[in-house]
Motif scaffolding. Structure first.
Motif: not given
Length: 302
Positions: A89-91, A95-96, A229-237
């Motif tokens: 998530g943070p990385v 990076l984005c 929000v998008m990174q949180i969703v992609s990381s957790f799902t």
């Protein structure tokens, strides 16, 4: 009175920009039908025993008790998901942002080219390519490269050895993580008023680092929030990557995330009540984390 004024203002904006809302309508309809409604329906289903063949039977908190007190695989998936999310998530978010910032300073054609290059992996099915890279025989690209360098003497089973499967999954997730959040940040950089840079130069700003801190970040609050929000969703799902790369289930459940666990009970065992309970816990965790990050971003950009 305030609510009525707010509603009137909203309806005026909709009438004024009806063409924009008309173009958004198809996406919003499908989003509501296939995302919002299923999420809302999962709440009551989480309190039932439902196998999709018989009527749901209300069981109260039984699914949640089993989840936290008896399901050792679930507790292991929580640990894997936390490690996965903290590393990806943070990385990927940083990076984005950095890539969008660097690309923004390029000529127009180069901006378009590099945006396409970095965004394509999030759309393409790259699992076959990564399976070739991490193949556990002598023909695997990574094994062949390391053997040629003398780093290893025999092939490493990257996709089946429990010591490596999570690391491989994290590496591939980082590669394909430049998705919608990356595009939102690219658009955010394009929408910054050039007059702000001129005003900054007059005030004494001398380098891009100062522009980044005092102009760019405060001007991109909505884009930064959306990307977070998008990174949180992609990381957790994340679950599809592990299923395609390291098998389902992975060796010793080393790459078994919460989403993979929900998939197991929902679409393999058809225990929809239990799967909904897993998804509900995941949703609550994502919601709390999103709120905390929103507060942090609001403080930075204000």
């Amino acid at each position: 009175m305030k609510k009525k004024k707010r509603l009137r203002r909203t309806f005026r904006e909709i009438r004024k920009n009806w063409a924009c809302y008309a173009m958004l309508a198809p996406f919003m309809i499908f989003f509501i039908l296939f995302t919002v409604i299923p999420v809302v329906m999962s709440l009551p289903v989480a309190f039932t025993d439902f196998n999709m063949a018989q009527k749901p039977e209300f069981v109260g908190l039984s699914n949640f008790r089993t989840l936290f007190l008896s399901d050792k695989v679930f507790m292991g998936s929580v640990r894997v998901t936390i490690v996965f999310a903290l590393l990806t998530g943070p990385v990927s978010y940083v990076l984005c942002f950095l890539l969008a910032w660097l690309i923004n300073g390029m000529p127009r054609r180069l901006r378009t080219f590099f945006t396409l290059i970095f965004y394509i992996p999030s759309l393409a099915s790259v699992y076959t390519v990564w399976q070739l890279i991490f193949s556990g025989d002598m023909n695997g690209y990574l094994n062949a490269f390391l053997i040629d360098l003398g780093v290893i003497n025999s092939p490493v089973q990257w996709l089946t050895d429990g010591r490596y499967v999570l690391g491989v999954t994290i590496a591939v997730q980082l590669w394909i993580s430049l998705g919608a959040g990356f595009l939102a940040l690219r658009a955010g950089f394009q929408n910054i008023d050039p007059a702000l840079y001129e005003a900054g130069a007059i005030e004494g700003m001398q380098n891009r680092r100062q522009e980044l801190i005092y102009i760019v970040i405060p001007s991109m609050g909505p884009q930064l929030m959306f990307a977070a929000v998008m990174q949180i969703v992609s990381s957790f799902t994340a679950g599809t990557i592990a299923q395609n790369l390291v098998g389902f289930p992975s060796t010793d459940y080393k790459a078994h995330t919460i989403m993979t666990h929900a998939y197991d009970y929902g679409w393999v065992r058809y225990e929809m009540g239990y799967a909904s309970a897993i998804c509900m816990m995941l949703f609550i965790a994502m919601f709390i984390l999103s709120r905390l990050i929103a507060k942090g971003i609001r403080r930075i950009t204000e």
